[in-house]
Design a protein around this motif. Structure first.
Motif, PDB file in Angstrom:
ATOM      1  N   SER A 114       0.746  -1.351   0.060  1.00 29.04           N
ATOM      2  CA  SER A 114      -0.012   0.098  -0.070  1.00 29.04           C
ATOM      3  C   SER A 114       0.806   1.349  -0.063  1.00 29.04           C
ATOM      4  O   SER A 114       1.975   1.199   0.854  1.00 29.04           O
TER       5      SER A 114
ATOM      6  N   PRO B  64      -7.693  10.234  -5.236  1.00 28.38           N
ATOM      7  CA  PRO B  64      -7.546   9.980  -6.585  1.00 28.38           C
ATOM      8  C   PRO B  64      -9.341   9.824  -7.055  1.00 28.38           C
ATOM      9  O   PRO B  64     -10.111   8.958  -6.603  1.00 28.38           O
TER      10      PRO B  64
ATOM     11  N   LEU C 248      -7.705   7.606 -12.094  1.00 33.10           N
ATOM     12  CA  LEU C 248      -6.215   7.435 -12.353  1.00 33.10           C
ATOM     13  C   LEU C 248      -6.104   7.172 -13.844  1.00 33.10           C
ATOM     14  O   LEU C 248      -6.795   6.291 -14.511  1.00 33.10           O
TER      15      LEU C 248
ATOM     16  N   LEU D  12      -4.066  -0.757 -14.209  1.00 32.60           N
ATOM     17  CA  LEU D  12      -4.919  -0.076 -13.370  1.00 32.60           C
ATOM     18  C   LEU D  12      -6.372  -1.010 -13.148  1.00 32.60           C
ATOM     19  O   LEU D  12      -7.186  -0.308 -12.677  1.00 32.60           O
TER      20      LEU D  12
ATOM     21  N   LEU E 135      -5.115  -3.477  -8.856  1.00 31.70           N
ATOM     22  CA  LEU E 135      -4.949  -2.156  -8.201  1.00 31.70           C
ATOM     23  C   LEU E 135      -5.994  -1.822  -7.438  1.00 31.70           C
ATOM     24  O   LEU E 135      -7.034  -1.544  -7.961  1.00 31.70           O
TER      25      LEU E 135
ATOM     26  N   VAL F 104      -7.891   1.207  -5.227  1.00 36.50           N
ATOM     27  CA  VAL F 104      -7.764   2.598  -5.088  1.00 36.50           C
ATOM     28  C   VAL F 104      -8.885   2.952  -4.017  1.00 36.50           C
ATOM     29  O   VAL F 104      -9.988   2.806  -4.319  1.00 36.50           O
TER      30      VAL F 104
ATOM     31  N   GLY G 273     -10.145   6.130  -2.757  1.00 42.61           N
ATOM     32  CA  GLY G 273     -10.211   7.699  -3.268  1.00 42.61           C
ATOM     33  C   GLY G 273     -11.341   8.344  -3.367  1.00 42.61           C
ATOM     34  O   GLY G 273     -12.450   7.977  -2.276  1.00 42.61           O
TER      35      GLY G 273
ATOM     36  N   LEU H 290      -3.293   3.667  -2.629  1.00 40.38           N
ATOM     37  CA  LEU H 290      -3.329   2.713  -3.735  1.00 40.38           C
ATOM     38  C   LEU H 290      -2.645   1.437  -2.950  1.00 40.38           C
ATOM     39  O   LEU H 290      -1.650   1.356  -2.329  1.00 40.38           O
TER      40      LEU H 290
ATOM     41  N   ALA I 241       1.909   8.885 -10.370  1.00 38.73           N
ATOM     42  CA  ALA I 241       0.396   8.583 -10.591  1.00 38.73           C
ATOM     43  C   ALA I 241      -0.170   9.801 -11.379  1.00 38.73           C
ATOM     44  O   ALA I 241      -0.015  11.136 -10.780  1.00 38.73           O
TER      45      ALA I 241
END
Length: 210
Positions: A58, A65, A68, A80, A85, A87, A89, A101, A117
């Motif tokens: 992490s 985000p 991304l 992605l 991954l 995320v 956000g 992330l 990023a």
């Protein structure tokens, strides 16, 4: 910016008190002050972030985000896909603690600025769109800051509704009142309503901080 000239007009600010250009400048300054006090920003902004890998799966990042477009490690793009991954956000859901992330497989190797990023970032709340919106409380804080700067704390004895939070003594028979000294509330601005918002949205300490 977190508020509009129309928002301030709706609060009763007349053109005689401040023209549109002055209000826009004050809104911009209030937006910057909110960012400084909270440690976040609350609108979508396109950024390219150079992050330090820490040898862990992490990686905490400085802003949530929203979208991304690219994540690269030492110049090599990584997938992605949600299968690769995770995320955390914006738009921010209940239980949000910090933007980060997380690689499902592998780690972010140690390095200085070795993780890049690129995308759209900002602390926004859900509104049915992909980007979200500036939180309503932050919009209110921006308005309150501008009103405060337009109408100083009235130490000359004049009074308006923006000073009501400062009343510590009031006698209704002769309409007299006593105002507490500015800044006595203990928060970043001294205005309880404004500070309650800013402190609620203040960025928490980074993971692992002492």
């Amino acid at each position: 910016m977190y508020a509009t000239v129309a928002d301030l007009r709706a609060e009763g600010v007349t053109v005689a008190q401040a023209d549109d250009a002055r209000l826009e400048a004050l809104i911009d300054a209030a937006t910057a002050e909110i960012d400084r006090v909270t440690g976040w920003f609350f609108e979508p902004r396109a950024l390219t972030l150079a992050l330090d890998g820490r040898g862990a799966p992490s990686l905490e990042i400085p802003a949530p985000p929203i979208r991304l477009d690219r994540v690269a490690i030492d110049g090599a793009d990584i997938s992605l896909s949600a299968d690769e991954l995770i995320v955390v956000g914006a738009p921010v859901d209940p239980g949000f603690d910090a933007p980060r992330l997380t690689r499902r497989f592998g780690r972010f190797p140690r390095g200085q600025g070795n993780v890049v990023a690129l995308g759209l970032f900002g602390y926004t709340e859900p509104d049915g769109t992909a980007e979200g919106r500036t939180p309503a409380a932050i919009r209110r804080a921006c308005i309150l800051l501008v009103l405060r700067w337009l109408h100083p704390l009235a130490d000359d004895g004049s009074f308006d509704f923006r000073n009501r939070w400062r009343i510590i003594e009031e006698r209704t028979r002769d309409q007299s009142y006593k105002l507490d000294r500015p800044g006595s509330g203990g928060g970043p601005t001294g205005d309880p309503e404004l500070d309650a918002i800013l402190l609620r949205y203040r960025r928490p300490a980074p993971m692992g901080a002492a």
